[in-house]
Design an enzyme around this catalytic site. Structure first.
Site, PDB file in Angstrom:
ATOM      1  N   ARG A 166       0.818  -1.216   0.000  1.00 21.46           N
ATOM      2  CA  ARG A 166       0.000   0.000   0.000  1.00 21.46           C
ATOM      3  C   ARG A 166       0.856   1.272   0.000  1.00 21.46           C
ATOM      4  O   ARG A 166       0.482   2.279   0.588  1.00 21.46           O
ATOM      5  CB  ARG A 166      -0.961   0.024   1.208  1.00 21.46           C
ATOM      6  CG  ARG A 166      -2.031  -1.037   1.177  1.00 21.46           C
ATOM      7  CD  ARG A 166      -3.130  -0.667   0.199  1.00 21.46           C
ATOM      8  NE  ARG A 166      -4.161  -1.678   0.147  1.00 21.46           N
ATOM      9  CZ  ARG A 166      -5.343  -1.590   0.766  1.00 21.46           C
ATOM     10  NH1 ARG A 166      -5.639  -0.538   1.463  1.00 21.46           N
ATOM     11  NH2 ARG A 166      -6.218  -2.554   0.645  1.00 21.46           N
ATOM     12  N   ARG A 211      -3.281   6.769   1.107  1.00 18.36           N
ATOM     13  CA  ARG A 211      -3.799   7.966   1.771  1.00 18.36           C
ATOM     14  C   ARG A 211      -2.876   8.599   2.804  1.00 18.36           C
ATOM     15  O   ARG A 211      -3.170   9.667   3.308  1.00 18.36           O
ATOM     16  CB  ARG A 211      -5.142   7.646   2.422  1.00 18.36           C
ATOM     17  CG  ARG A 211      -6.244   7.447   1.423  1.00 18.36           C
ATOM     18  CD  ARG A 211      -7.409   6.720   2.025  1.00 18.36           C
ATOM     19  NE  ARG A 211      -6.982   5.383   2.430  1.00 18.36           N
ATOM     20  CZ  ARG A 211      -7.759   4.495   3.023  1.00 18.36           C
ATOM     21  NH1 ARG A 211      -8.991   4.800   3.315  1.00 18.36           N
ATOM     22  NH2 ARG A 211      -7.310   3.291   3.329  1.00 18.36           N
ATOM     23  N   ASP A 252      -6.869  -2.524  -7.631  1.00 18.24           N
ATOM     24  CA  ASP A 252      -7.421  -3.159  -6.430  1.00 18.24           C
ATOM     25  C   ASP A 252      -7.774  -4.604  -6.739  1.00 18.24           C
ATOM     26  O   ASP A 252      -8.098  -4.931  -7.888  1.00 18.24           O
ATOM     27  CB  ASP A 252      -8.659  -2.412  -5.926  1.00 18.24           C
ATOM     28  CG  ASP A 252      -8.990  -2.795  -4.498  1.00 18.24           C
ATOM     29  OD1 ASP A 252      -8.414  -2.199  -3.576  1.00 18.24           O
ATOM     30  OD2 ASP A 252      -9.804  -3.721  -4.294  1.00 18.24           O
ATOM     31  N   ARG A 296      -6.201  11.671  -6.067  1.00 11.93           N
ATOM     32  CA  ARG A 296      -7.473  10.975  -5.888  1.00 11.93           C
ATOM     33  C   ARG A 296      -8.626  11.977  -6.004  1.00 11.93           C
ATOM     34  O   ARG A 296      -9.649  11.678  -6.632  1.00 11.93           O
ATOM     35  CB  ARG A 296      -7.490  10.293  -4.530  1.00 11.93           C
ATOM     36  CG  ARG A 296      -8.686   9.406  -4.282  1.00 11.93           C
ATOM     37  CD  ARG A 296      -8.539   8.845  -2.867  1.00 11.93           C
ATOM     38  NE  ARG A 296      -9.575   7.934  -2.486  1.00 11.93           N
ATOM     39  CZ  ARG A 296     -10.801   8.299  -2.139  1.00 11.93           C
ATOM     40  NH1 ARG A 296     -11.154   9.566  -2.173  1.00 11.93           N
ATOM     41  NH2 ARG A 296     -11.674   7.385  -1.764  1.00 11.93           N
ATOM     42  N   TYR A 307     -15.093 -11.667  -0.493  1.00  6.20           N
ATOM     43  CA  TYR A 307     -15.783 -10.400  -0.794  1.00  6.20           C
ATOM     44  C   TYR A 307     -16.963 -10.626  -1.736  1.00  6.20           C
ATOM     45  O   TYR A 307     -18.012 -10.003  -1.600  1.00  6.20           O
ATOM     46  CB  TYR A 307     -14.805  -9.383  -1.405  1.00  6.20           C
ATOM     47  CG  TYR A 307     -13.814  -8.831  -0.400  1.00  6.20           C
ATOM     48  CD1 TYR A 307     -14.157  -7.758   0.413  1.00  6.20           C
ATOM     49  CD2 TYR A 307     -12.544  -9.385  -0.256  1.00  6.20           C
ATOM     50  CE1 TYR A 307     -13.256  -7.253   1.347  1.00  6.20           C
ATOM     51  CE2 TYR A 307     -11.633  -8.889   0.668  1.00  6.20           C
ATOM     52  CZ  TYR A 307     -11.995  -7.815   1.475  1.00  6.20           C
ATOM     53  OH  TYR A 307     -11.109  -7.334   2.393  1.00  6.20           O
TER      54      TYR A 307
HETATM   55  O1  CP3 Z   1      -0.144   0.722  -3.080  1.00  5.36           O
HETATM   56  C1  CP3 Z   1      -0.523  -0.449  -3.303  1.00  5.36           C
HETATM   57  O2  CP3 Z   1      -0.289  -1.406  -2.527  1.00  5.36           O
HETATM   58  C2  CP3 Z   1      -1.185  -0.776  -4.630  1.00  5.36           C
HETATM   59  C3  CP3 Z   1      -2.610  -0.749  -4.704  1.00  5.36           C
HETATM   60  C4  CP3 Z   1      -3.489  -1.656  -3.826  1.00  5.36           C
HETATM   61  C5  CP3 Z   1      -4.716  -1.198  -3.290  1.00  5.36           C
HETATM   62  N1  CP3 Z   1      -5.361  -2.280  -2.746  1.00  5.36           N
HETATM   63  C6  CP3 Z   1      -5.213   0.182  -3.379  1.00  5.36           C
HETATM   64  C7  CP3 Z   1      -6.275   0.623  -2.452  1.00  5.36           C
HETATM   65  C8  CP3 Z   1      -3.368  -3.012  -3.493  1.00  5.36           C
HETATM   66  C9  CP3 Z   1      -2.218  -3.977  -3.753  1.00  5.36           C
HETATM   67  C10 CP3 Z   1      -4.570  -3.385  -2.830  1.00  5.36           C
HETATM   68  C11 CP3 Z   1      -4.857  -4.753  -2.374  1.00  5.36           C
HETATM   69  C12 CP3 Z   1      -6.116  -5.028  -1.657  1.00  5.36           C
HETATM   70  N2  CP3 Z   1      -7.333  -4.421  -1.819  1.00  5.36           N
HETATM   71  C13 CP3 Z   1      -6.258  -6.071  -0.710  1.00  5.36           C
HETATM   72  C14 CP3 Z   1      -5.182  -7.067  -0.327  1.00  5.36           C
HETATM   73  C15 CP3 Z   1      -4.158  -6.524   0.583  1.00  5.36           C
HETATM   74  C16 CP3 Z   1      -4.654  -6.225   1.981  1.00  5.36           C
HETATM   75  O3  CP3 Z   1      -4.555  -5.046   2.340  1.00  5.36           O
HETATM   76  O4  CP3 Z   1      -5.031  -7.153   2.672  1.00  5.36           O
HETATM   77  C17 CP3 Z   1      -7.583  -6.034  -0.259  1.00  5.36           C
HETATM   78  C18 CP3 Z   1      -8.198  -6.965   0.780  1.00  5.36           C
HETATM   79  C19 CP3 Z   1      -8.265  -5.011  -0.968  1.00  5.36           C
HETATM   80  C20 CP3 Z   1      -9.712  -4.624  -0.894  1.00  5.36           C
HETATM   81  C21 CP3 Z   1      -9.894  -3.240  -0.423  1.00  5.36           C
HETATM   82  N3  CP3 Z   1      -9.584  -2.125  -1.168  1.00  5.36           N
HETATM   83  C22 CP3 Z   1     -10.390  -2.817   0.827  1.00  5.36           C
HETATM   84  C23 CP3 Z   1     -10.827  -3.748   1.942  1.00  5.36           C
HETATM   85  C24 CP3 Z   1     -10.389  -1.427   0.820  1.00  5.36           C
HETATM   86  C25 CP3 Z   1     -10.936  -0.526   1.881  1.00  5.36           C
HETATM   87  C26 CP3 Z   1     -10.044  -0.423   3.054  1.00  5.36           C
HETATM   88  C27 CP3 Z   1      -9.037   0.653   2.849  1.00  5.36           C
HETATM   89  O5  CP3 Z   1      -7.826   0.386   3.048  1.00  5.36           O
HETATM   90  O6  CP3 Z   1      -9.453   1.767   2.511  1.00  5.36           O
HETATM   91  C28 CP3 Z   1      -9.836  -1.004  -0.418  1.00  5.36           C
HETATM   92  C29 CP3 Z   1      -9.592   0.390  -0.856  1.00  5.36           C
HETATM   93  C30 CP3 Z   1      -8.226   0.730  -1.346  1.00  5.36           C
HETATM   94  N4  CP3 Z   1      -7.446  -0.053  -2.145  1.00  5.36           N
HETATM   95  C31 CP3 Z   1      -7.556   1.962  -1.105  1.00  5.36           C
HETATM   96  C32 CP3 Z   1      -6.332   1.888  -1.796  1.00  5.36           C
HETATM   97  C33 CP3 Z   1      -5.280   2.966  -1.904  1.00  5.36           C
HETATM   98  C34 CP3 Z   1      -8.098   3.130  -0.324  1.00  5.36           C
HETATM   99  C35 CP3 Z   1      -9.053   3.856  -1.201  1.00  5.36           C
HETATM  100  C36 CP3 Z   1      -9.071   5.330  -0.992  1.00  5.36           C
HETATM  101  O7  CP3 Z   1      -8.287   6.041  -1.632  1.00  5.36           O
HETATM  102  O8  CP3 Z   1      -9.917   5.750  -0.200  1.00  5.36           O
END
Ligand code: CP3
Length: 344
Positions: A25, A29, A75, A38, A152
């Site tokens: 990640r 944010r 994602d 964003r 999911y």
């Molecule tokens: O920087 C990186 O790692 C690359 C991009 C990336 C994102 N999600 C962007 C993201 C990667 C590799 C993921 C993987 C992901 N997404 C996983 C597996 C890894 C883990 O953390 O366990 C999972 C379970 C998800 C599903 C997901 N996406 C959730 C549960 C959420 C909401 C929770 C949260 O962290 O906000 C997201 C949103 C998400 N994916 C954001 C980002 C940058 C936040 C969105 C925002 O900008 O508000």
């Protein structure tokens, strides 16, 4: 040609004096520049499907910190959307999807060949990145592992115990296995296209592997990752794969061999010295630092970072966190971690 990129050298089994580093990640944010892009995109999914802006946020942590790898900005839930599930994000809460729990709903999913109609912008992002990244930086593509994506798709949201997916697995095995199969085949097609577009490594995130008990862990975390890894390596010989069965605990030993992955990512629930002895013996490892150190910083961050580097210093190692960095992290602490890894 001799391989110069440090991440690829570690993935090939080389022990380096200083481990290469990237962070789960890393585009996100906790960075003001991410929040600005964003806002420009409008919302999270619009950002994921905008190749120029998705490439921009992928590059931001590379410019700021000089990480050794960039991870594609996308994602794990884009694949379910490409298979026909509705997907939206509720601010402050997380993802929501239309649920799939019956044979009828499974039958309504799109065929695997159709996913590229939705996912083409992601491949476009990869192409831009493979041209714009510094020559020493490795580009990592990714997807969710089938079990995590299925949790999911079945529940329609994140769940603390993955209860709905466990229930479907117990009550309607055929539908559960149909969903797993479709995700597995979709993931092979999706990652193949990422590789063709320029991804040099791919990572499978099985974030909820820890809730699979007994045989289920082998059946639904390990075996699908093995199938995906084998199919990708057959199509793209030499492509390195990182497997992340988060929460595997005492089941981490043997994951390299069982999945065929070149690297196993370990969470912060296991001890680094134990992981060196029982997991790194089989190949490259990545991870282990608690993400909370990126919030709290200070001497504890330095001490823990050094402890992990020392524990893994006798084998192939990529420095990383045990899970994603959180929005409340302080960007200065990320720099302190990098300086500690690189400066000793
Ligand atoms: O920087 C990186 O790692 C690359 C991009 C990336 C994102 N999600 C962007 C993201 C990667 C590799 C993921 C993987 C992901 N997404 C996983 C597996 C890894 C883990 O953390 O366990 C999972 C379970 C998800 C599903 C997901 N996406 C959730 C549960 C959420 C909401 C929770 C949260 O962290 O906000 C997201 C949103 C998400 N994916 C954001 C980002 C940058 C936040 C969105 C925002 O900008 O508000």
């Amino acid at each position: 040609m001799t391989q110069q990129k440090t991440i690829l050298r570690a993935l090939a089994g080389e022990t380096l004096d200083t481990p290469p580093i990237w962070m789960m990640r890393q585009a996100g944010r906790y960075l003001p520049e991410y929040k600005a892009t964003r806002a420009q995109a409008g919302d999270f999914l619009s950002l994921c499907y905008n190749p120029e802006l998705a490439a921009e946020v992928t590059l931001q942590p590379i410019r700021r910190y000089g990480f050794d790898a960039a991870i594609l900005f996308a994602d794990i839930l884009l694949l379910p959307q490409a298979l026909g599930a509705d997907l939206w994000f509720v601010t402050g809460e997380g993802p929501r999807l239309s649920t799939i729990t019956s044979a009828d709903e499974l039958a309504q999913l799109k065929p695997v060949e159709a996913i590229h109609d939705t996912l083409n912008p992601v491949y476009e992002t990869v192409k831009i990145l493979s041209q714009e990244l510094p020559k020493e930086t490795t580009l990592i593509g990714f997807a969710g592992a089938p079990w995590t994506v299925a949790t999911y798709m079945i529940a329609g949201q994140g769940t603390p115990d993955q209860g709905p997916a466990h229930a479907l697995k117990a009550e309607n095995r055929a539908v559960f296995q149909g969903i797993m199969h479709r995700i597995t085949e979709g993931t092979i097609a999706y990652l193949s296209k990422q590789i063709e577009a320029g991804a040099e490594v791919v990572k499978l995130f099985d974030s909820w592997a820890g809730s699979l008990q007994g045989e289920d862990f082998t059946e639904f975390s390990i075996k699908p990752m093995q199938r995906i890894t084998a199919a990708l390596k057959e199509k793209h010989p030499g492509i390195p794969v990182i497997a992340f069965p988060r929460g595997a605990g005492e089941r981490y030993p043997g994951v390299h061999a069982a999945t065929g992955a070149d690297c196993v990512a370990v969470d912060d629930g296991i001890d680094a010295a134990w992981a060196a002895e029982h997991v790194q013996v089989d190949g490259c490892v990545q991870g282990n630092l608690k993400s909370s150190h990126m919030v709290t910083g200070g001497q504890d961050l330095v001490t823990e970072t050094r402890r992990i580097c020392d524990a893994f210093s006798k084998g192939p190692h990529i420095f990383n966190l045990g899970h994603g960095i959180t929005p409340d992290a302080n960007p200065d602490n990320v720099q302190l971690m990098i300086d500690t890894v690189r400066g000793g």
